[in-house]
Design an enzyme around this catalytic site. Structure first.
Site, PDB file in Angstrom:
ATOM      1  CG  ASP A 120      -0.434  -2.473   6.816  1.00 61.72           C
ATOM      2  OD1 ASP A 120      -1.523  -2.702   7.366  1.00 61.72           O
ATOM      3  OD2 ASP A 120      -0.225  -1.449   6.134  1.00 61.72           O
TER       4      ASP A 120
ATOM      5  CE1 TYR B 128      -9.584   3.498   6.394  1.00 63.47           C
ATOM      6  CE2 TYR B 128      -8.519   4.557   8.261  1.00 63.47           C
ATOM      7  CZ  TYR B 128      -8.514   4.190   6.939  1.00 63.47           C
ATOM      8  OH  TYR B 128      -7.437   4.511   6.157  1.00 63.47           O
ATOM      9  CE  LYS B 129      -7.948  -0.124   4.891  1.00 64.29           C
ATOM     10  NZ  LYS B 129      -8.579   0.536   3.740  1.00 64.29           N
TER      11      LYS B 129
ATOM     12  NE  ARG C 102     -10.603  -2.527  -2.562  1.00 65.10           N
ATOM     13  CZ  ARG C 102     -10.005  -1.836  -1.578  1.00 65.10           C
ATOM     14  NH1 ARG C 102      -8.737  -2.079  -1.275  1.00 65.10           N
ATOM     15  NH2 ARG C 102     -10.639  -0.885  -0.944  1.00 65.10           N
TER      16      ARG C 102
ATOM     17  CG  PHE D  67      -1.984   1.030   1.154  1.00 62.53           C
ATOM     18  CD1 PHE D  67      -2.997   0.920   0.217  1.00 62.53           C
ATOM     19  CD2 PHE D  67      -1.970   2.135   1.987  1.00 62.53           C
ATOM     20  CE1 PHE D  67      -3.996   1.887   0.121  1.00 62.53           C
ATOM     21  CE2 PHE D  67      -2.952   3.106   1.902  1.00 62.53           C
ATOM     22  CZ  PHE D  67      -3.971   2.985   0.970  1.00 62.53           C
TER      23      PHE D  67
END
Lengths: 429, 429
Positions: free
Chosen positions: A214, A239-240, A388, A142
């Site tokens: 991560d 927040y995912k 996605r 990322f």
């Protein structure tokens, strides 16, 4: 549909029984997590497959936030730091997240952003290997992780080098005896590919390096056992899949065996052994607490705690099994219902090698994602050509997967994606 | 009452007319900011003199938070990043805070904590003076600032030194030709003493150094004009006088003339020129934006914006005048009503040399603060012997100052502070 990493052969598919809406309904009826859908205030008729970007709002969150705002902040003011446990709120949330990722409470802290936390742990790890100056990561990591590593390396000086692997094989060969820290993302944001945490941790350790994981796309979605894998450090996102709200605080893990050796540069007062003695110089707190920095964001922490509590209500075993089943159903249905269009499976075909998301490539992916959103199926686009879809198991059902694929078929069949406004890509979807 | 920095002589006091409750009522009647009290949901009968630790809840905040949580997050989900401007929310709040401290919108960012922001700007400043290796600050600075400087110096390596001044005179003499960065807090958290920003900025510049101002106890309380002072960098806090809520995001200022030269190590994706292009390597955004790092905390930003909006509704001129008048009244009344007890004025006697707080020293300060809280007068204790009272001008009235002093007199007269449980100091008040 073709697959870049192992396809379902045509023969195999023909021998399989065709999946029907009725099949999906039966799966829902047998789903022991089905009642969790009602614990999220998702809009009616929306199929939300973007919880890996922003998890939805738990029904319980607004009342908890209102309590913190109106009662704790509004009425009890500064006394809430003691009276309502604001001082230990981050620790409380941390101890709960620890249970989701195979850590112990004192190995976890919550606060700051994933980016800032990555800076802390990689700084600490590098300092534990002072004679080595290579940091290994993946080029496909990322971007913010790579940006933070670049920033850290500029600060540490020109003897440090960022070595980026271009594929899985290169990760192996990159981990040589000059490597201080290996920084890997467990589940790729772009493809959903999941790395074998124990294997790469062992590779790093065999080379004398430390490893940072991560878990942004892992925590709450796939099996993570930091202790069993022997991981050194980890960071992750609130927040995912943890449903903590937009920009929720992030988390950070430090294995107990390393804690007392660790120094990290963002050593603010909340990481001090006695923060309210107002004393100098800095004296690090015990355990992972020394990785805390400034005053914790209480409103955001309260929201995060509700999301994490919900995750802990569910059986981890059921969660992981359902996540895999939803993904598998999606692949099967895309092949069955949308086989005539040129979708390529980007995610690994093997469920053990991917996270809770399925990525398809298509030349018109951006336009297709936009058209799907208009049909209330929310996924997202990742450059250059990826659709996605995240399959968070707490609030997605088997029939929603059916609906998503039917809408995908509709968009393709009717050419709903073919609109001039979709030719202009917006900043983000 | 005696004063360490200039007392009110007994003769002078005798010639003054005695202040009465009626006087305070008249001052309230003439107060053009009086209606702002109604814009805060302070508990009835509470005199809140701790807004310099945690500002109270604005009446408008709960509804705004509920809107962000229930509508934006709950219903519009990921689309809110565009639809409700989450992407630019931090910039919007930054542009508003800029107006309070004499900055331009593109010189300000909001996010992270004050501690983390200090790390960013001092890192950037040090990199602009690569041939100098001394960082100057004050030993009496807020501890987390010193901790962060210690952490940064450990990261930068042994050639760097932290030089701490023990008093104002030593600040002057510490700023020599080997100094890279001077880090000063504008208003002292412990004494309320305010430094002359223009003077010290000039001193730093004359020595070829850069200066960083911590405005935690200044923004929203005293006159700050970063542009007029020629300041290079600043950081500040959202949860004190800006009333942004517990652990609100902090702010960060970089003068335009330095921006394009600046590199800072916490260079996450929100500080990238094109964050959603997901490209590498890092390319810094223009302006102060390159000092952003991770995903912004949307709920906390929304709360902060309400507080800042309220601050901007009021005339800055009236705010500052009232702040000084409340402090002055408090000093006068303490002398008049509590002169027989041994309170020593720790804050400067001259209003131009102090922030919006008055600190008194007393051997039993901790117990007195506790007894006052039981009487609904909320101030706080700072070790070793300080009673600290903040006079935020938006929601404090002249009669509340009267009440506070009457309660102080009551506590002293009746010996309400003399309880065994107050002998044990709690972690924090």
């Amino acid at each position: 549909m073709s697959s870049s990493t192992g396809g379902i052969g045509a023969t195999e598919a023909h021998t399989r029984k065709r999946r029907t809406f009725k099949d999906c309904q039966l799966l829902d009826a047998a789903d022991r997590l089905a009642h969790f859908r009602g614990k999220f205030s998702l809009p009616e008729n929306t199929v939300y497959l973007d919880g890996n970007s922003l998890g939805p709002l738990p029904v319980a969150t607004p009342a908890r936030i209102a309590e913190v705002v109106e009662q704790e902040w509004g009425k009890d003011l500064i006394s809430s730091w003691n009276k309502h446990g604001w001082f230990i709120m981050a620790n409380k949330v941390a101890s709960k997240i620890a249970r989701i990722v195979g850590a112990r409470a004192h190995e976890m802290v919550v606060g700051d952003s994933t980016s800032v936390n990555l800076f802390k742990v990689v700084s600490a790890a590098a300092r534990l290997r002072p004679d080595r100056h290579v940091i290994v990561s993946e080029r496909a990591n990322f971007p913010t992780d790579l940006y933070m590593l670049e920033g850290l390396i500029r600060q540490l000086g020109s003897k440090y080098v960022l070595r980026l692997a271009d594929n899985d094989g290169e990760i192996n060969s990159s981990i040589t005896a000059d490597v201080a820290v290996v920084v890997l993302t467990h589940v790729s944001f772009r493809t959903g590919r999941m790395l074998d945490m124990a294997k790469y941790t062992q590779l790093a350790h065999e080379a004398g390096a430390l490893i940072v994981w991560d878990l942004a796309h892992s925590a709450g979605a796939v099996h993570v056992d930091l202790a069993a894998a022997g991981a050194d450090f980890a960071v992750g996102c609130g927040y995912k899949f943890l449903n903590g709200g937009p920009g929720a605080p992030a988390f950070l893990y430090v294995a107990e065996r390393l804690q007392e050796l660790c120094e990290q540069p963002l050593c603010g007062w909340f990481g001090h052994a006695r923060p309210f003695a107002f004393e100098s110089p800095y004296a690090p707190a015990e355990g992972a607490q020394r990785f805390q920095c400034g005053t914790p964001p209480i409103l955001s922490l309260a929201a995060l705690e509700v999301g994490v509590d919900l995750m802990l209500e569910a059986s981890q075993e059921h969660l992981l099994a359902k996540s895999a089943a939803l993904c598998e159903l999606f692949i099967t249905l895309v092949k069955q219902e949308c086989g005539r269009w040129d979708f390529r499976l980007v995610s690994p075909r093997n469920a053990c090698e991917r996270g809770s998301q399925i990525c398809l490539a298509h030349p018109e992916s951006y336009a297709i994602v936009q058209a799907l959103i208009l049909e209330n199926v929310v996924g997202d686009f990742r450059a250059p050509d990826i659709l996605r879809f995240g399959f968070a198991p707490l609030y997605n059902s088997y029939t929603t997967v059916w609906t998503a694929v039917q809408k995908l078929q509709l968009v393709m069949r009717e050419g709903l994606w073919d609109k001039p406004e979709y030719k202009q890509r917006s900043a983000v979807t």
